[in-house]
Design a protein around this motif. Structure first.
Motif, PDB file in Angstrom:
ATOM      1  N   ILE A 318     -23.941 -74.609  -1.730  1.00 29.62           N
ATOM      2  CA  ILE A 318     -25.349 -74.298  -1.098  1.00 29.62           C
ATOM      3  C   ILE A 318     -25.136 -74.383   0.294  1.00 29.62           C
ATOM      4  O   ILE A 318     -25.166 -75.845   0.853  1.00 29.62           O
ATOM      5  CB  ILE A 318     -26.558 -75.154  -1.742  1.00 29.62           C
ATOM      6  N   ARG A 319     -25.411 -73.400   0.916  1.00 32.90           N
ATOM      7  CA  ARG A 319     -25.255 -73.617   2.446  1.00 32.90           C
ATOM      8  C   ARG A 319     -26.592 -74.002   3.072  1.00 32.90           C
ATOM      9  O   ARG A 319     -27.658 -73.507   2.836  1.00 32.90           O
ATOM     10  CB  ARG A 319     -24.563 -72.267   3.025  1.00 32.90           C
ATOM     11  N   ALA A 320     -26.568 -74.362   4.439  1.00 33.86           N
ATOM     12  CA  ALA A 320     -27.582 -74.992   5.237  1.00 33.86           C
ATOM     13  C   ALA A 320     -28.679 -73.607   5.307  1.00 33.86           C
ATOM     14  O   ALA A 320     -28.001 -72.357   5.609  1.00 33.86           O
ATOM     15  CB  ALA A 320     -27.461 -75.560   6.214  1.00 33.86           C
ATOM     16  N   GLY A 321     -29.789 -73.567   4.913  1.00 28.32           N
ATOM     17  CA  GLY A 321     -30.695 -72.621   5.346  1.00 28.32           C
ATOM     18  C   GLY A 321     -31.246 -71.790   4.138  1.00 28.32           C
ATOM     19  O   GLY A 321     -32.019 -70.811   3.908  1.00 28.32           O
ATOM     20  N   GLU A 322     -30.233 -71.861   2.995  1.00 32.54           N
ATOM     21  CA  GLU A 322     -30.587 -71.120   1.665  1.00 32.54           C
ATOM     22  C   GLU A 322     -31.715 -71.883   0.915  1.00 32.54           C
ATOM     23  O   GLU A 322     -31.662 -72.820   0.729  1.00 32.54           O
ATOM     24  CB  GLU A 322     -29.225 -71.025   0.887  1.00 32.54           C
ATOM     25  N   PRO A 323     -32.593 -70.931   0.438  1.00 30.02           N
ATOM     26  CA  PRO A 323     -33.502 -71.097  -0.519  1.00 30.02           C
ATOM     27  C   PRO A 323     -32.922 -71.725  -1.877  1.00 30.02           C
ATOM     28  O   PRO A 323     -32.153 -71.241  -2.480  1.00 30.02           O
ATOM     29  CB  PRO A 323     -34.456 -70.113  -0.950  1.00 30.02           C
ATOM     30  N   VAL A 324     -33.520 -72.709  -2.347  1.00 35.01           N
ATOM     31  CA  VAL A 324     -33.324 -73.571  -3.570  1.00 35.01           C
ATOM     32  C   VAL A 324     -34.475 -73.574  -4.333  1.00 35.01           C
ATOM     33  O   VAL A 324     -35.544 -74.140  -4.025  1.00 35.01           O
ATOM     34  CB  VAL A 324     -32.592 -74.839  -3.309  1.00 35.01           C
ATOM     35  N   SER A 325     -34.442 -72.902  -5.864  1.00 33.01           N
ATOM     36  CA  SER A 325     -35.402 -73.120  -6.730  1.00 33.01           C
ATOM     37  C   SER A 325     -35.177 -73.958  -7.701  1.00 33.01           C
ATOM     38  O   SER A 325     -34.148 -74.302  -8.160  1.00 33.01           O
ATOM     39  CB  SER A 325     -35.977 -71.689  -7.204  1.00 33.01           C
ATOM     40  N   VAL A 326     -36.146 -74.871  -8.093  1.00 33.02           N
ATOM     41  CA  VAL A 326     -36.235 -76.025  -9.166  1.00 33.02           C
ATOM     42  C   VAL A 326     -36.955 -75.715 -10.309  1.00 33.02           C
ATOM     43  O   VAL A 326     -38.182 -75.390  -9.638  1.00 33.02           O
ATOM     44  CB  VAL A 326     -35.978 -77.460  -8.759  1.00 33.02           C
ATOM     45  N   TRP A 327     -36.840 -75.582 -11.661  1.00 37.35           N
ATOM     46  CA  TRP A 327     -37.372 -75.112 -12.885  1.00 37.35           C
ATOM     47  C   TRP A 327     -37.869 -76.389 -13.431  1.00 37.35           C
ATOM     48  O   TRP A 327     -37.100 -76.771 -14.347  1.00 37.35           O
ATOM     49  CB  TRP A 327     -36.689 -74.113 -13.346  1.00 37.35           C
ATOM     50  N   LEU A 328     -39.007 -76.527 -13.497  1.00 39.74           N
ATOM     51  CA  LEU A 328     -39.578 -77.878 -13.991  1.00 39.74           C
ATOM     52  C   LEU A 328     -39.707 -77.747 -15.638  1.00 39.74           C
ATOM     53  O   LEU A 328     -39.567 -78.502 -16.315  1.00 39.74           O
ATOM     54  CB  LEU A 328     -40.994 -78.066 -13.639  1.00 39.74           C
ATOM     55  N   GLY A 329     -40.178 -76.369 -15.826  1.00 38.44           N
ATOM     56  CA  GLY A 329     -40.239 -76.197 -17.469  1.00 38.44           C
ATOM     57  C   GLY A 329     -38.832 -76.358 -18.178  1.00 38.44           C
ATOM     58  O   GLY A 329     -38.767 -76.555 -19.462  1.00 38.44           O
ATOM     59  N   SER A 330     -37.899 -76.063 -17.318  1.00 43.58           N
ATOM     60  CA  SER A 330     -36.369 -76.042 -17.800  1.00 43.58           C
ATOM     61  C   SER A 330     -36.184 -77.612 -17.865  1.00 43.58           C
ATOM     62  O   SER A 330     -35.619 -78.151 -18.969  1.00 43.58           O
ATOM     63  CB  SER A 330     -35.525 -75.350 -17.057  1.00 43.58           C
TER      64      SER A 330
END
Length: 426
Positions: A318-330
């Motif tokens: 994951i490169r600097a500046g890239e968006p990262v989503s985390v999925w709470l339901g998962s």
């Protein structure tokens, strides 16, 4: 969102599903998340429509890490997948509490925290209990009752009171906050997604501007808007824009999640009567039951962060500046953390769910929401013997909220419980 359970059919999906609001209303996200947890725990999603790709993290430990490590994963560029290009700068950066990192986040949060201490929240119990009884009263005559529609006003009532908002505006404000996260839903859309969100923002911000203006800086009052009005940031009062943004964040956080935990509690009471019989027989299980409802519901589906520096996860860079989503339901169904995670279990302990998030941005209203759900559980157990479905359930089209639009049920009162207004107002 369907709260589905295994065994899941083989999953076939397109990257666009992870952004598609309709998928969360009629698809099977839990099956998709289970597939990603097992086969691609760090997945690079490319929607294929010109919008920037983003990373999808579905395992509990990764969600925990990202939400706690603000030095590596920043909130300053936004915290939600939305209709705009994720590569664009966030207009609320460093001005709205969700879109800040420590130490600035603490500057905005701590004065509000003092108004939401356990003691302050406990002082709302009488008001919340009255709201619960008003919510349930129409259902106790045996007629069909739409839990989803009734629950929309539930958090608005106590949040509106804490914020000092005039009650005549509560129904429209509840509708407007839902529009901002369900902009593709035909029951809330007023045109294109962009037009829907802009209209909702315009009305809400106009209303907040009026509310802020009527509070003087020298005597702002003690409600949450008054606290914001009296705050200093960088040794200066909050600007009008900062005030608007943080009023919006407080209202949105309460209104778009709590109603769906209410629906989940009622639904689970119908689907698992033996579990609620345990809770009725053993009051010490009630707090555990509320936590299991929160884990099961996971009303906020995801949060966003942006990588501050290059980081490797599961063999992916994951490169600097890239968006990262985390999925709470998962994360709340991760087999690596929760024993038999697709079983609803009111005795579950420990239950370290992340329904309220984790880390610096842990939900500021978690104590209030938990109290409200505990009171709802108390009243349901006191008044209701059984819950039966009474029609088709309709899910909200939103990639952010695992919500309901319609949930028709019949509530059957317990023997000996009166269903008139005297009992409802006991």
């Amino acid at each position: 969102m369907l709260l589905s359970t295994p065994p899941f059919a083989p999953v076939s999906f397109r990257d666009a599903h992870l952004l598609d609001s309709a998928y969360y209303a009629s698809g099977d996200p839990h099956a998709l998340w289970a597939h990603l947890r097992e086969h691609s725990p760090a997945y690079r999603c490319d929607p294929g429509d010109g919008r920037e790709p983003f990373w999808v993290l579905t395992r509990y430990d990764d969600v925990h890490r990202v939400l706690r490590d603000h030095a590596t994963f920043s909130s300053r560029r936004g915290t939600m997948l939305c209709i705009i290009d994720l590569s664009l700068p966030d207009i609320a950066s460093d001005d709205m509490m969700p879109d800040t990192d420590p130490p600035r986040h603490r500057q905005l949060r701590e004065p509000l925290n003092r108004a939401l201490t356990p003691r302050a929240v406990a002082g709302q119990e009488g008001s919340i209990r009255a709201q619960v009884r008003r919510l349930l009263r129409p259902a106790l005559d045996g007629s069909v009752f739409d839990v989803a529609q009734a629950a929309l006003m539930f958090p608005m009532a106590f949040t509106g009171t804490l914020m000092g908002l005039p009650s005549e505006h509560w129904p429209r404000m509840a509708e407007l906050t839902t529009m901002t996260v369900a902009y593709d839903d035909p029951d809330y859309s007023t045109g294109s997604p962009t037009a829907t969100v802009r209209r909702a923002h315009h009305e809400l911000f106009d209303f907040f501007r009026t509310e802020v203006t009527r509070r003087s800086r020298t005597d702002p009052g003690t409600d949450l808007i008054g606290i914001l009005r009296s705050m200093d940031l960088d040794e200066n009062p909050l600007t009008e824009r900062q005030l608007m943004l943080n009023c919006y964040a407080l209202l949105l956080g309460a209104n778009v999640t709590t109603p769906h935990a209410v629906c989940t509690m009622v639904s689970m009471m119908g689907e698992h009567p033996e579990q609620f019989a345990k809770v009725r027989d053993d009051p010490e299980l009630r707090d555990r039951c509320v936590q299991e409802v929160l884990r099961w519901a996971s009303p906020a589906s995801h949060f966003m962060r942006y990588a501050v520096r290059d980081v490797e996860l599961h063999g992916q860079l994951i490169r600097a500046g890239e968006p990262v989503s985390v999925w709470l339901g998962s994360a709340n169904r991760d087999e690596r953390v929760f024993e038999d995670p697709f079983r609803f279990d009111v005795t579950r302990h420990p239950n370290r769910h992340v329904a309220f998030g984790v880390g610096p941005h842990y939900c500021i209203g978690s104590g209030l929401a938990t109290l409200a759900l505990r009171i709802l559980l108390d009243e349901l157990l006191h008044l209701v013997e059984a819950v039966e479905p009474a029609g088709d359930v309709a899910h909200l089209a939103s990639n952010f909220v695992a919500g309901y639009k319609r949930m028709p049920v019949r509530l059957f009162p317990r023997p000996g419980r009166r269903t008139d207004s005297a009992e409802a107002g006991r």
